[in-house]
Design a protein around this motif. Structure first.
Motif, PDB file in Angstrom:
ATOM      1  N   TRP A 118      -1.436  -2.269 -14.611  1.00  0.00           N
ATOM      2  CA  TRP A 118      -1.857  -0.852 -14.839  1.00  0.00           C
ATOM      3  C   TRP A 118      -2.314  -0.615 -16.089  1.00  0.00           C
ATOM      4  O   TRP A 118      -3.530  -0.068 -16.299  1.00  0.00           O
ATOM      5  CB  TRP A 118      -0.710   0.512 -13.978  1.00  0.00           C
ATOM      6  CG  TRP A 118      -1.038   0.302 -12.713  1.00  0.00           C
ATOM      7  CD1 TRP A 118       0.083  -0.023 -11.374  1.00  0.00           C
ATOM      8  CD2 TRP A 118      -1.704   1.406 -11.999  1.00  0.00           C
ATOM      9  NE1 TRP A 118      -0.223   0.733 -10.454  1.00  0.00           N
ATOM     10  CE2 TRP A 118      -1.096   0.867 -10.595  1.00  0.00           C
ATOM     11  CE3 TRP A 118      -2.900   2.300 -12.143  1.00  0.00           C
ATOM     12  CZ2 TRP A 118      -1.665   1.883  -9.756  1.00  0.00           C
ATOM     13  CZ3 TRP A 118      -3.376   2.922 -11.273  1.00  0.00           C
ATOM     14  CH2 TRP A 118      -2.380   2.709  -9.981  1.00  0.00           C
ATOM     15  N   ASP A 122     -19.155   5.476  -4.461  1.00  0.00           N
ATOM     16  CA  ASP A 122     -18.241   5.360  -5.321  1.00  0.00           C
ATOM     17  C   ASP A 122     -18.906   4.664  -6.974  1.00  0.00           C
ATOM     18  O   ASP A 122     -18.785   4.771  -8.339  1.00  0.00           O
ATOM     19  CB  ASP A 122     -16.816   4.761  -5.594  1.00  0.00           C
ATOM     20  CG  ASP A 122     -16.414   6.340  -4.395  1.00  0.00           C
ATOM     21  OD1 ASP A 122     -16.914   8.130  -4.573  1.00  0.00           O
ATOM     22  OD2 ASP A 122     -15.456   6.459  -4.026  1.00  0.00           O
ATOM     23  N   GLU A 125      -0.392  -0.511  -2.734  1.00  0.00           N
ATOM     24  CA  GLU A 125       0.115   0.268  -1.490  1.00  0.00           C
ATOM     25  C   GLU A 125      -1.163   0.250  -1.191  1.00  0.00           C
ATOM     26  O   GLU A 125      -1.848   1.601  -1.766  1.00  0.00           O
ATOM     27  CB  GLU A 125       0.570   1.879  -1.674  1.00  0.00           C
ATOM     28  CG  GLU A 125       1.729   2.320  -0.535  1.00  0.00           C
ATOM     29  CD  GLU A 125       2.428   1.960   0.132  1.00  0.00           C
ATOM     30  OE1 GLU A 125       1.667   1.490   1.660  1.00  0.00           O
ATOM     31  OE2 GLU A 125       4.081   1.146  -0.334  1.00  0.00           O
ATOM     32  N   VAL A 183     -13.243  -2.941  -1.129  1.00  0.00           N
ATOM     33  CA  VAL A 183     -13.477  -1.714  -1.902  1.00  0.00           C
ATOM     34  C   VAL A 183     -13.423  -1.291  -3.333  1.00  0.00           C
ATOM     35  O   VAL A 183     -14.532  -0.761  -4.073  1.00  0.00           O
ATOM     36  CB  VAL A 183     -12.670  -0.384  -1.276  1.00  0.00           C
ATOM     37  CG1 VAL A 183     -12.997   1.095  -2.504  1.00  0.00           C
ATOM     38  CG2 VAL A 183     -12.995   0.287  -0.373  1.00  0.00           C
ATOM     39  N   GLU A 222     -15.662   4.188   4.807  1.00  0.00           N
ATOM     40  CA  GLU A 222     -14.621   4.052   4.021  1.00  0.00           C
ATOM     41  C   GLU A 222     -16.049   2.808   2.830  1.00  0.00           C
ATOM     42  O   GLU A 222     -15.972   3.316   1.940  1.00  0.00           O
ATOM     43  CB  GLU A 222     -14.120   2.793   4.197  1.00  0.00           C
ATOM     44  CG  GLU A 222     -12.496   2.646   3.127  1.00  0.00           C
ATOM     45  CD  GLU A 222     -12.033   4.202   3.058  1.00  0.00           C
ATOM     46  OE1 GLU A 222     -11.205   4.705   3.506  1.00  0.00           O
ATOM     47  OE2 GLU A 222     -12.541   4.619   1.598  1.00  0.00           O
ATOM     48  N   TYR A 228      -9.189   6.585   2.247  1.00  0.00           N
ATOM     49  CA  TYR A 228      -9.430   7.839   2.464  1.00  0.00           C
ATOM     50  C   TYR A 228     -10.096   7.778   3.925  1.00  0.00           C
ATOM     51  O   TYR A 228      -9.564   9.179   4.910  1.00  0.00           O
ATOM     52  CB  TYR A 228      -9.939   9.188   2.199  1.00  0.00           C
ATOM     53  CG  TYR A 228      -9.844   8.728   0.104  1.00  0.00           C
ATOM     54  CD1 TYR A 228      -8.639   8.486  -0.200  1.00  0.00           C
ATOM     55  CD2 TYR A 228     -10.397   8.107  -0.446  1.00  0.00           C
ATOM     56  CE1 TYR A 228      -8.202   8.703  -1.874  1.00  0.00           C
ATOM     57  CE2 TYR A 228     -10.680   7.779  -1.978  1.00  0.00           C
ATOM     58  CZ  TYR A 228      -9.757   8.303  -2.735  1.00  0.00           C
ATOM     59  OH  TYR A 228      -9.375   8.036  -3.383  1.00  0.00           O
ATOM     60  N   GLY A 242     -18.669   5.093   1.701  1.00  0.00           N
ATOM     61  CA  GLY A 242     -17.973   6.047   0.888  1.00  0.00           C
ATOM     62  C   GLY A 242     -17.573   4.776  -0.456  1.00  0.00           C
ATOM     63  O   GLY A 242     -17.967   5.087  -1.587  1.00  0.00           O
ATOM     64  N   ALA A 243     -17.377   3.698  -0.864  1.00  0.00           N
ATOM     65  CA  ALA A 243     -16.951   2.878  -1.682  1.00  0.00           C
ATOM     66  C   ALA A 243     -18.548   2.384  -2.412  1.00  0.00           C
ATOM     67  O   ALA A 243     -18.201   1.969  -3.785  1.00  0.00           O
ATOM     68  CB  ALA A 243     -16.491   1.340  -1.375  1.00  0.00           C
ATOM     69  N   PRO A 246      -3.746  -1.549  -5.850  1.00  0.00           N
ATOM     70  CA  PRO A 246      -2.005  -0.722  -5.808  1.00  0.00           C
ATOM     71  C   PRO A 246      -1.494  -1.634  -4.980  1.00  0.00           C
ATOM     72  O   PRO A 246      -1.423  -2.422  -3.915  1.00  0.00           O
ATOM     73  CB  PRO A 246      -1.733   0.038  -5.768  1.00  0.00           C
ATOM     74  CG  PRO A 246      -3.881   1.078  -4.677  1.00  0.00           C
ATOM     75  CD  PRO A 246      -4.224  -0.389  -4.830  1.00  0.00           C
ATOM     76  N   ASP A 295      -3.490   3.355  -0.739  1.00  0.00           N
ATOM     77  CA  ASP A 295      -3.709   4.565  -1.524  1.00  0.00           C
ATOM     78  C   ASP A 295      -5.156   4.503  -1.328  1.00  0.00           C
ATOM     79  O   ASP A 295      -5.475   6.041  -2.054  1.00  0.00           O
ATOM     80  CB  ASP A 295      -3.132   4.253  -2.613  1.00  0.00           C
ATOM     81  CG  ASP A 295      -1.787   4.908  -2.617  1.00  0.00           C
ATOM     82  OD1 ASP A 295      -0.964   5.029  -1.198  1.00  0.00           O
ATOM     83  OD2 ASP A 295      -0.721   5.068  -3.156  1.00  0.00           O
ATOM     84  N   LEU A 296      -6.050   3.662  -1.673  1.00  0.00           N
ATOM     85  CA  LEU A 296      -7.261   3.170  -1.605  1.00  0.00           C
ATOM     86  C   LEU A 296      -8.423   4.069  -0.346  1.00  0.00           C
ATOM     87  O   LEU A 296      -9.869   4.092  -0.877  1.00  0.00           O
ATOM     88  CB  LEU A 296      -8.108   2.037  -2.227  1.00  0.00           C
ATOM     89  CG  LEU A 296      -7.060   1.819  -3.660  1.00  0.00           C
ATOM     90  CD1 LEU A 296      -8.148   0.305  -3.504  1.00  0.00           C
ATOM     91  CD2 LEU A 296      -8.104   2.480  -4.383  1.00  0.00           C
ATOM     92  N   THR A 325      -6.121   2.604 -16.135  1.00  0.00           N
ATOM     93  CA  THR A 325      -5.899   3.448 -15.963  1.00  0.00           C
ATOM     94  C   THR A 325      -4.229   4.089 -16.114  1.00  0.00           C
ATOM     95  O   THR A 325      -3.615   5.479 -16.216  1.00  0.00           O
ATOM     96  CB  THR A 325      -5.802   3.527 -13.966  1.00  0.00           C
ATOM     97  OG1 THR A 325      -7.584   3.190 -14.188  1.00  0.00           O
ATOM     98  CG2 THR A 325      -5.715   4.988 -13.425  1.00  0.00           C
ATOM     99  N   LEU A 364      -7.836  -2.714  -9.372  1.00  0.00           N
ATOM    100  CA  LEU A 364      -7.031  -3.179  -9.504  1.00  0.00           C
ATOM    101  C   LEU A 364      -6.869  -2.765  -8.451  1.00  0.00           C
ATOM    102  O   LEU A 364      -6.938  -1.826  -7.706  1.00  0.00           O
ATOM    103  CB  LEU A 364      -5.838  -2.092 -10.926  1.00  0.00           C
ATOM    104  CG  LEU A 364      -4.277  -1.651 -10.153  1.00  0.00           C
ATOM    105  CD1 LEU A 364      -4.358  -3.054 -10.504  1.00  0.00           C
ATOM    106  CD2 LEU A 364      -3.693  -0.660 -10.926  1.00  0.00           C
ATOM    107  N   ARG A 379      -5.671   3.182   8.517  1.00  0.00           N
ATOM    108  CA  ARG A 379      -4.626   2.765   8.685  1.00  0.00           C
ATOM    109  C   ARG A 379      -3.870   2.002   9.781  1.00  0.00           C
ATOM    110  O   ARG A 379      -2.840   1.894   9.911  1.00  0.00           O
ATOM    111  CB  ARG A 379      -3.713   4.587   8.830  1.00  0.00           C
ATOM    112  CG  ARG A 379      -4.044   4.985   8.122  1.00  0.00           C
ATOM    113  CD  ARG A 379      -2.575   5.704   7.472  1.00  0.00           C
ATOM    114  NE  ARG A 379      -3.060   6.767   5.979  1.00  0.00           N
ATOM    115  CZ  ARG A 379      -2.183   6.611   5.169  1.00  0.00           C
ATOM    116  NH1 ARG A 379      -0.849   6.237   4.964  1.00  0.00           N
ATOM    117  NH2 ARG A 379      -2.394   6.823   3.660  1.00  0.00           N
TER     118      ARG A 379
END
Lengths: 367, 534
Positions: B326, B384, B364, B424, B377, B370, B380-381, B362, B367-368, B331, B360, B410
């Protein structure tokens, strides 16, 4: 037995003792408006908190209550300036005044602000602040988990719910931090509410839901909510007693505070309600099939903590008899208030827990 | 002891268990094997009735544990017959203190105080928890937590213990602690253990028998038989199959005894050294330090890396691997030191620019994510990352095929979700790619696929750094290993040299055939040898 003793030493006094001590200190504070005495109470509570609190999350509560207390004084002063109060000879300054009409209760807004009135308001605010600080001290000193472990067995379900909520709160904070960091990894820095809702609130709630399902499954597989062999009739009777008791307590309190009901009726209502509630809890506790691993013993040290709190109250009572007038110093004419000696000694004795039950725990544990 | 009689379980339209009959005898340590998503957790949760009491679904057939019917009792009623330990111990703790957590089940059963104290003390001694008895759960290491969870399930004296991936999140040392404690339970108390685990290489040596769950059907048998036919098998079994060993052997000890022939065939050969082409220097970090209140997680680490390198950062849990990653990405917190990626400090940049230098994934990966669908997704990527429309979807299709665009992220399998998070991250085209513990929850085929993907990315000029304690994955993936301990680098060099010198981090093949790391290397060498002979 040895472990029990060493654990008690490690954990400090019984939470009920701390609450008792703090409430007695608050009682003493409520019996006076003497600023010296009130400041002494605040100082004593601060001393005991710094010496005796552990390093749990709630131990920081004291500072929050200090701030709330300061806010209470400030609000009381603002109210005095705006709405007026006690009048006095020494006028500090004059505000334009408005007399509200009769239908708005006839308040006067603004007007003369006198030093005597301001002082009386400050004493009053300080008294309220001291009460708040005493509650804050209890919050910082008594572990809510240990307090819940001392509740009667009949209230077990409630206490489990609270314990779970207490452990969920820090997890929620941790999960928000994690998800916000992940959001930065996506390069998402938008602060619009819709975006925050979708990228922070929803994932955090999702997390919390997953976690609570996992916890519920774990609790179920470890025997929580096992079918107990309490007959349905007994269960219903307990609920009825508890409900009646609560209703009685509410009605009694209402009657007591209102002036329409004669005092004896109000008191007897209150007593009946309390009796029914206590009986219901006791009756239900006898039938609960669960046991407690280690009951917190209320030991000699805990009595000493309670007694030291009682000394503060006794001091104010003595002062009230022996030194009349010192507990409620006059603000008009302006004068430096005298220090009531007996009461001051009592409050000083209440600092004894700092020596009786200092915090000896160390922040230990491998990472 | 654990008896399934023609059990079928359906959830909505999906059949998860299809006419399963099995019998785990008393005192057996039984291993449940299957790919990710095969329904291992469902089968385990059937044993104490969490499925279907807790999850819903339709079940037919009869399950009995220690002579008690699971159908007619709730999970809570069975607490004294079956102990259930879930994957993440922290999520299942009810209290915050070791002793109270251990006593919880006994309190629910209404044991007398004296009996409870005795039982808790016995469990504490049996699981070696006496040092931490009075501690808060939050202050324990991950291995200690897992042992507390096992102890808490044992306090009621159940005849059977069911564990769902107890060592997946643990480093090799902590996993050994937990498994040897389990071993002792089976031998001293005669507890019947049913355990599911992805990292078979850790548990096989402790088990007596195995069950394979595949397509809703269960095959039972000895470890060798079951693992020989299984799509998931530890490297030692695959090596045995390659060499044609009878059995095949499932433990290092058995394999070493039969390996002399293979060693002779391999004598004089060396693993085909892949030409390591590393590009220009990319990352330069010096004196990186990360402090948390009361802990120094990363302690002055210097690290340089070039394009094309595949680096594994290894170390025990809490050795500072995640914090380092990290901090390198920019971040996370960095208390001291400097990081420069292509000459720029990522921490000084805005998050949007930062991710185009270093990406990175993570620990989990969810978490990236939504959006409600995979397609959403990806769009959105693209937004972003200011990438042309369709960039992310194309990267995802290159990484893994067969993902339905309309699936909710999920609902993807672990491997697919990781690939989506990776896509992503790659949409911003960062030259430095960091992955935090990516193999948790992946089975052997999933890990092989991930290693292949990451190797391809490195060949394309990315520098890939992975933090992990998965020894077998490192053998497949890494060209270089940095070993961390207490926030400091204790060793840094070519993967082969580092892992073969370490008793804790050596892969299974290395332990049988010193100098060789993976089954594929051995297969390639043998293939070459056979060609040469003909």
């Amino acid at each position: 037995m040895k472990t029990a003793v060493s654990r008690a030493a490690h954990h400090g006094a019984h939470p009920v003792a701390w609450w008792g001590w703090a409430l007695l200190l608050a009682t003493a504070a409520s019996r006076t408006a003497n600023p010296w005495l009130l400041l002494l109470v605040v100082a004593v509570s601060g001393l005991v908190v710094t010496w005796c609190r552990g390093d749990e999350p709630w131990s920081g509560a004291y500072r929050v209550f200090l701030l709330i207390g300061a806010a209470a004084i400030a609000v009381r002063m603002v109210f005095y300036v705006v709405f007026g109060g006690a009048d006095g000879a020494t006028v500090l300054f004059e505000l334009p005044s408005v007399q509200l009409p009769e239908w708005a209760a006839g308040f006067r807004l603004g007007g003369a602000v006198s030093a005597e009135g301001a002082l009386a308001a400050a004493y009053d605010g300080l008294r309220l602040a001291t009460l708040l600080v005493c509650v804050g001290a209890a919050n910082a000193l008594a572990s809510p988990r240990r307090l819940l472990r001392s509740v009667p067995a009949a209230l077990y379900e409630v206490s489990v719910a609270v314990v779970v909520a207490l452990s969920v709160a820090p997890q929620l904070v941790e999960s928000v931090a994690r998800i916000r960091r992940a959001r930065a990894l996506r390069g998402n820095v938008s602060r619009s509410p819709a975006n925050l809702m979708r990228t922070v609130v929803v994932p955090v709630l999702h997390d919390a839901l997953d976690r609570s399902l996992a916890l519920a499954a774990a609790m179920a597989s470890r025997g929580y909510g096992r079918a107990s062999d309490i007959p349905a009739a007994a269960r219903r009777a307990t609920s009825a007693f508890l409900l009646t008791g609560m209703l009685g307590l509410c009605a009694g309190a209402y009657a007591l505070l209102g002036s329409a009901t004669p005092a004896p009726v109000a008191w007897s209502l209150l007593a009946c309600g309390a009796g029914a509630a206590v009986f219901g809890i006791a009756f239900a506790s006898r039938r609960v099939p669960r046991t407690r691993y280690r009951a917190d013993v209320f030991g000699g040290r805990d009595w000493a903590v309670l007694l030291s709190g009682a000394a503060a109250v006794a001091g104010t009572v003595l002062s009230g008899i022996a030194e009349p007038g010192t507990l409620w110093p006059a603000t008009s004419p302006l004068a430096v208030p005298p220090l009531p000696l007996y009461a001051a000694c009592g409050v000083l004795i209440a600092a004894a827990p700092a020596l009786l039950a200092p915090n000896t725990s160390t922040k230990a544990g491998p990472r | 002891m654990i008896d399934f009689d023609r059990v079928t379980f359906r959830y909505a339209e999906r059949t998860i268990l299809d006419d399963v009959s099995l019998d785990v005898p008393e005192g057996e340590f039984c291993l449940l094997v299957g790919t990710t998503g095969a329904g291992k957790s469902t089968l385990l949760r059937c044993v104490n009735g969490l499925v279907p009491h807790f999850t819903g679904g339709t079940m037919t057939g009869e399950i009995t544990v220690a002579g008690r019917s699971v159908r007619s009792s709730s999970p809570a009623d069975l607490a004294d017959a079956v102990g259930y330990v879930a994957q993440d111990p922290l999520a299942g703790f009810v209290t915050d203190d070791v002793e109270l957590e251990l006593a919880y089940t006994a309190e629910q059963l209404g044991l007398r105080q004296a009996a409870m104290r005795k039982r808790v003390t016995e469990i504490v001694d049996l699981l070696g928890l006496s040092d931490v008895r009075g501690r808060a759960l939050a202050a324990l290491s991950s291995g200690q937590r897992q042992r507390v969870a096992i102890g808490a399930a044992l306090v009621a004296g159940p005849a059977a213990l069911v564990l769902d991936e107890p060592t997946s999140a643990l480093d090799p040392g902590a996993a050994d602690e937990v498994l040897s404690a389990l071993h002792r339970l089976v031998h001293d108390l005669g507890v019947t253990v049913l355990l599911a685990e992805h990292r078979l290489e850790r548990v096989v040596q402790y088990a007596d028998s195995a069950l394979l769950l595949q397509g809703g059907k269960v095959t039972a048998g000895s470890l060798g038989e079951v693992l020989g036919d299984s799509p998931v098998a530890p490297p030692v079994v695959r090596l045995g199959e390659l060499a044609g060993w009878a059995g095949p052997p499932v433990t290092i000890r058995q394999a070493r005894r039969t390996a002399s022939g293979l060693r002779e065939r391999l004598a004089g050969r060396a693993p085909a050294a892949a030409a390591e082409r590393t590009g220009p220097a990319l990352l330069e970090a010096s004196g990186v330090t990360v402090d948390y209140p009361g802990v120094r997680a990363v302690d002055g680490i210097d690290l340089t890396a070039a394009r094309g390198e595949r680096i594994a950062v290894m170390g025990r849990n809490g050795s500072g691997k995640s914090s380092l990653l990290w901090a390198l990405q920019g971040t996370g917190r960095r208390s001291a030191g400097s990081v420069s990626i292509e000459g720029g400090d990522p921490a000084a940049l805005k998050p949007g620019r930062r991710r185009s230098l270093a990406g990175l994934v993570p620990a989990e990966p969810a978490d990236l994510l939504y959006a409600e669908t995979v397609a959403g997704e990806c769009e959105g990527a693209d937004r972003d990352g200011d990438a042309p429309a369709g960039t992310c979807a194309k990267i995802l299709a290159d990484l893994v095929d067969g993902i339905d665009d309309r699936t909710h992220p999920r609902d993807l399998s672990e491997g697919q979700r990781l690939a989506l998070a990776l896509a992503v991250t790659l949409t911003a085209a960062p030259p430095l790619l960091l992955l935090d513990e990516p193999t948790r929850g992946l089975d052997y085929p999933g890990k092989d696929a991930l290693a292949a993907r990451l190797r391809k990315l490195a060949e394309a000029g990315h520098c890939v750094i992975v933090s992990t304690h998965d020894v077998e994955f490192v053998a497949e993936f890494a060209s270089r290993v940095a070993l961390l301990s207490d926030g400091q680098v204790v060793a840094d060099g070519p993967a082969r040299g580092i892992v073969s010198a370490s008793p804790m981090f050596a892969p299974q093949v290395e332990k049988i055939l010193p100098g060789w790391l993976t089954v594929d290397e051995v297969a390639a060498a043998l293939g070459g040898a056979d060609d040469g002979a003909e």
